[in-house]
Design a protein around this motif. Structure first.
Motif, PDB file in Angstrom:
ATOM      1  N   VAL A 249       8.994  -1.813  -6.201  1.00 54.32           N
ATOM      2  CA  VAL A 249       9.709  -3.031  -5.808  1.00 54.32           C
ATOM      3  C   VAL A 249      11.195  -2.704  -5.600  1.00 54.32           C
ATOM      4  CG1 VAL A 249      10.512  -5.279  -6.650  1.00 54.32           C
ATOM      5  CG2 VAL A 249       8.089  -4.665  -6.804  1.00 54.32           C
ATOM      6  N   GLU A 250      11.768  -1.924  -6.500  1.00 56.69           N
ATOM      7  CA  GLU A 250      13.194  -1.562  -6.390  1.00 56.69           C
ATOM      8  C   GLU A 250      13.435  -0.724  -5.138  1.00 56.69           C
ATOM      9  OE1 GLU A 250      17.258  -1.242  -7.192  1.00 56.69           O
ATOM     10  OE2 GLU A 250      15.724  -2.693  -7.748  1.00 56.69           O
ATOM     11  N   ARG A 251      12.515   0.244  -4.857  1.00 58.75           N
ATOM     12  CA  ARG A 251      12.669   1.051  -3.641  1.00 58.75           C
ATOM     13  C   ARG A 251      12.622   0.166  -2.390  1.00 58.75           C
ATOM     14  NH1 ARG A 251       9.578   4.820  -6.593  1.00 58.75           N
ATOM     15  NH2 ARG A 251       7.632   4.022  -5.724  1.00 58.75           N
ATOM     16  N   ALA A 252      11.689  -0.791  -2.386  1.00 55.96           N
ATOM     17  CA  ALA A 252      11.572  -1.700  -1.237  1.00 55.96           C
ATOM     18  C   ALA A 252      12.830  -2.551  -1.095  1.00 55.96           C
ATOM     19  CB  ALA A 252      10.344  -2.587  -1.391  1.00 55.96           C
ATOM     20  N   ARG A 253      13.369  -3.008  -2.228  1.00 54.56           N
ATOM     21  CA  ARG A 253      14.593  -3.824  -2.189  1.00 54.56           C
ATOM     22  C   ARG A 253      15.750  -3.021  -1.614  1.00 54.56           C
ATOM     23  NH1 ARG A 253      19.099  -4.730  -4.507  1.00 54.56           N
ATOM     24  NH2 ARG A 253      18.920  -3.030  -5.997  1.00 54.56           N
ATOM     25  N   VAL A 254      15.896  -1.776  -2.085  1.00 53.04           N
ATOM     26  CA  VAL A 254      16.980  -0.919  -1.597  1.00 53.04           C
ATOM     27  C   VAL A 254      16.799  -0.635  -0.103  1.00 53.04           C
ATOM     28  CG1 VAL A 254      17.951   1.408  -1.756  1.00 53.04           C
ATOM     29  CG2 VAL A 254      17.528   0.082  -3.837  1.00 53.04           C
ATOM     30  N   GLU A 255      15.563  -0.348   0.314  1.00 53.80           N
ATOM     31  CA  GLU A 255      15.296  -0.066   1.736  1.00 53.80           C
ATOM     32  C   GLU A 255      15.610  -1.293   2.595  1.00 53.80           C
ATOM     33  OE1 GLU A 255      14.629   1.681   5.197  1.00 53.80           O
ATOM     34  OE2 GLU A 255      14.798   2.691   3.269  1.00 53.80           O
ATOM     35  N   ALA A 256      15.237  -2.492   2.094  1.00 54.94           N
ATOM     36  CA  ALA A 256      15.533  -3.715   2.848  1.00 54.94           C
ATOM     37  C   ALA A 256      17.038  -3.921   2.949  1.00 54.94           C
ATOM     38  CB  ALA A 256      14.871  -4.917   2.173  1.00 54.94           C
ATOM     39  N   LYS A 257      17.743  -3.655   1.867  1.00 54.02           N
ATOM     40  CA  LYS A 257      19.208  -3.790   1.875  1.00 54.02           C
ATOM     41  C   LYS A 257      19.819  -2.822   2.882  1.00 54.02           C
ATOM     42  CE  LYS A 257      23.131  -3.193  -1.238  1.00 54.02           C
ATOM     43  NZ  LYS A 257      23.537  -2.772  -2.568  1.00 54.02           N
ATOM     44  N   ASN A 258      19.325  -1.566   2.868  1.00 60.39           N
ATOM     45  CA  ASN A 258      19.848  -0.573   3.816  1.00 60.39           C
ATOM     46  C   ASN A 258      19.533  -0.968   5.253  1.00 60.39           C
ATOM     47  OD1 ASN A 258      20.814   0.934   1.713  1.00 60.39           O
ATOM     48  ND2 ASN A 258      19.087   2.344   1.661  1.00 60.39           N
ATOM     49  N   GLU A 259      18.320  -1.459   5.491  1.00 62.09           N
ATOM     50  CA  GLU A 259      17.929  -1.868   6.845  1.00 62.09           C
ATOM     51  C   GLU A 259      18.797  -3.031   7.316  1.00 62.09           C
ATOM     52  OE1 GLU A 259      16.308  -1.791  10.418  1.00 62.09           O
ATOM     53  OE2 GLU A 259      15.952  -0.304   8.851  1.00 62.09           O
ATOM     54  N   ARG A 260      19.055  -3.979   6.420  1.00 67.00           N
ATOM     55  CA  ARG A 260      19.920  -5.109   6.766  1.00 67.00           C
ATOM     56  C   ARG A 260      21.322  -4.611   7.112  1.00 67.00           C
ATOM     57  NH1 ARG A 260      18.298  -8.037   2.967  1.00 67.00           N
ATOM     58  NH2 ARG A 260      19.801  -7.416   1.398  1.00 67.00           N
ATOM     59  N   ALA A 261      21.842  -3.662   6.313  1.00 67.71           N
ATOM     60  CA  ALA A 261      23.182  -3.114   6.585  1.00 67.71           C
ATOM     61  C   ALA A 261      23.199  -2.405   7.939  1.00 67.71           C
ATOM     62  CB  ALA A 261      23.595  -2.150   5.472  1.00 67.71           C
ATOM     63  N   ARG A 262      22.110  -1.646   8.247  1.00 66.61           N
ATOM     64  CA  ARG A 262      22.054  -0.968   9.552  1.00 66.61           C
ATOM     65  C   ARG A 262      22.022  -1.982  10.687  1.00 66.61           C
ATOM     66  NH1 ARG A 262      18.793   2.699   6.623  1.00 66.61           N
ATOM     67  NH2 ARG A 262      16.882   1.582   7.183  1.00 66.61           N
ATOM     68  N   ALA A 263      21.237  -3.050  10.525  1.00 68.31           N
ATOM     69  CA  ALA A 263      21.143  -4.082  11.570  1.00 68.31           C
ATOM     70  C   ALA A 263      22.490  -4.771  11.765  1.00 68.31           C
ATOM     71  CB  ALA A 263      20.064  -5.099  11.202  1.00 68.31           C
ATOM     72  N   GLU A 264      23.173  -5.057  10.660  1.00 67.80           N
ATOM     73  CA  GLU A 264      24.490  -5.702  10.773  1.00 67.80           C
ATOM     74  C   GLU A 264      25.476  -4.782  11.469  1.00 67.80           C
ATOM     75  OE1 GLU A 264      25.364  -6.728   6.737  1.00 67.80           O
ATOM     76  OE2 GLU A 264      24.029  -8.471   6.745  1.00 67.80           O
ATOM     77  N   ALA A 265      25.439  -3.473  11.150  1.00 67.38           N
ATOM     78  CA  ALA A 265      26.338  -2.520  11.807  1.00 67.38           C
ATOM     79  C   ALA A 265      26.033  -2.441  13.301  1.00 67.38           C
ATOM     80  CB  ALA A 265      26.212  -1.139  11.155  1.00 67.38           C
ATOM     81  N   ALA A 266      24.743  -2.423  13.641  1.00 65.52           N
ATOM     82  CA  ALA A 266      24.368  -2.372  15.063  1.00 65.52           C
ATOM     83  C   ALA A 266      24.847  -3.635  15.781  1.00 65.52           C
ATOM     84  CB  ALA A 266      22.855  -2.214  15.206  1.00 65.52           C
ATOM     85  N   ALA A 267      24.711  -4.784  15.117  1.00 67.09           N
ATOM     86  CA  ALA A 267      25.165  -6.040  15.735  1.00 67.09           C
ATOM     87  C   ALA A 267      26.677  -6.020  15.932  1.00 67.09           C
ATOM     88  CB  ALA A 267      24.749  -7.228  14.863  1.00 67.09           C
ATOM     89  N   ARG A 268      27.410  -5.499  14.934  1.00 68.58           N
ATOM     90  CA  ARG A 268      28.871  -5.410  15.080  1.00 68.58           C
ATOM     91  C   ARG A 268      29.241  -4.490  16.235  1.00 68.58           C
ATOM     92  NH1 ARG A 268      28.629  -5.297   9.493  1.00 68.58           N
ATOM     93  NH2 ARG A 268      28.800  -3.032   9.462  1.00 68.58           N
ATOM     94  N   GLU A 269      28.538  -3.355  16.344  1.00 72.14           N
ATOM     95  CA  GLU A 269      28.819  -2.421  17.442  1.00 72.14           C
ATOM     96  C   GLU A 269      28.531  -3.067  18.788  1.00 72.14           C
ATOM     97  OE1 GLU A 269      26.652   1.200  16.791  1.00 72.14           O
ATOM     98  OE2 GLU A 269      27.678   1.599  14.904  1.00 72.14           O
ATOM     99  N   GLU A 270      27.407  -3.786  18.892  1.00 72.41           N
ATOM    100  CA  GLU A 270      27.050  -4.437  20.163  1.00 72.41           C
ATOM    101  C   GLU A 270      28.080  -5.509  20.506  1.00 72.41           C
ATOM    102  OE1 GLU A 270      25.752  -5.569  23.638  1.00 72.41           O
ATOM    103  OE2 GLU A 270      25.147  -3.747  22.607  1.00 72.41           O
ATOM    104  N   LYS A 271      28.524  -6.250  19.488  1.00 70.19           N
ATOM    105  CA  LYS A 271      29.534  -7.290  19.746  1.00 70.19           C
ATOM    106  C   LYS A 271      30.834  -6.643  20.226  1.00 70.19           C
ATOM    107  CE  LYS A 271      31.889 -11.225  17.711  1.00 70.19           C
ATOM    108  NZ  LYS A 271      32.143 -12.013  16.520  1.00 70.19           N
TER     109      LYS A 271
END
Length: 128
Positions: A36-58
């Protein structure tokens, strides 16, 4: 006595089995918590990557819009410069026509004055 010893041994064996089963359950629970902790960390990292990609696209979209605005401004400046040059050329052409007309009129006036002077001199000559 032997029966009691066998029963005590069987009891200890059952207790050992129960302890082993409890240990296995604890280990499985710990593994589940870790998963569960690994999944939580992976989801957090994926969210951070998506936010960074959105910032770059903007940022890229803002840069594209800025470049387009600069292009539009360049086109507008060039069009204004062309209009100014066309206006200046039209003014120069008009001034040249007016000068040519004025020169032609001056030549006609000079020729008329010359003819009038010659006619006056001729009349004066004939009068003598």
């Amino acid at each position: 006595e032997a029966t009691r010893a066998r029963e005590a041994e069987a009891m200890r064996a059952r207790e050992a089995e129960v302890r082993a089963e409890m240990d296995r359950a604890k280990a499985e629970a710990a593994e589940a918590r870790a998963e569960v902790e690994r999944a939580r960390v992976e989801a957090k990292n994926e969210r951070a990557r998506a936010e960074a990609a959105a910032r770059e696209e903007k940022a890229a979209a803002v840069a594209r819009e800025q470049a387009a605005a600069e292009d539009r401004a360049r086109v507008e400046r060039a069009a204004a410069e062309k209009r100014r040059a066309d206006d200046a050329a039209a003014r120069a052409e008009t001034e040249a026509k007016l000068r040519a007309e004025a020169e032609a009129k001056a030549q006609r006036d000079a020729a008329a004055a010359d003819r009038a002077e010659r006619a006056r001199a001729e009349a004066e000559q004939q009068a003598r």
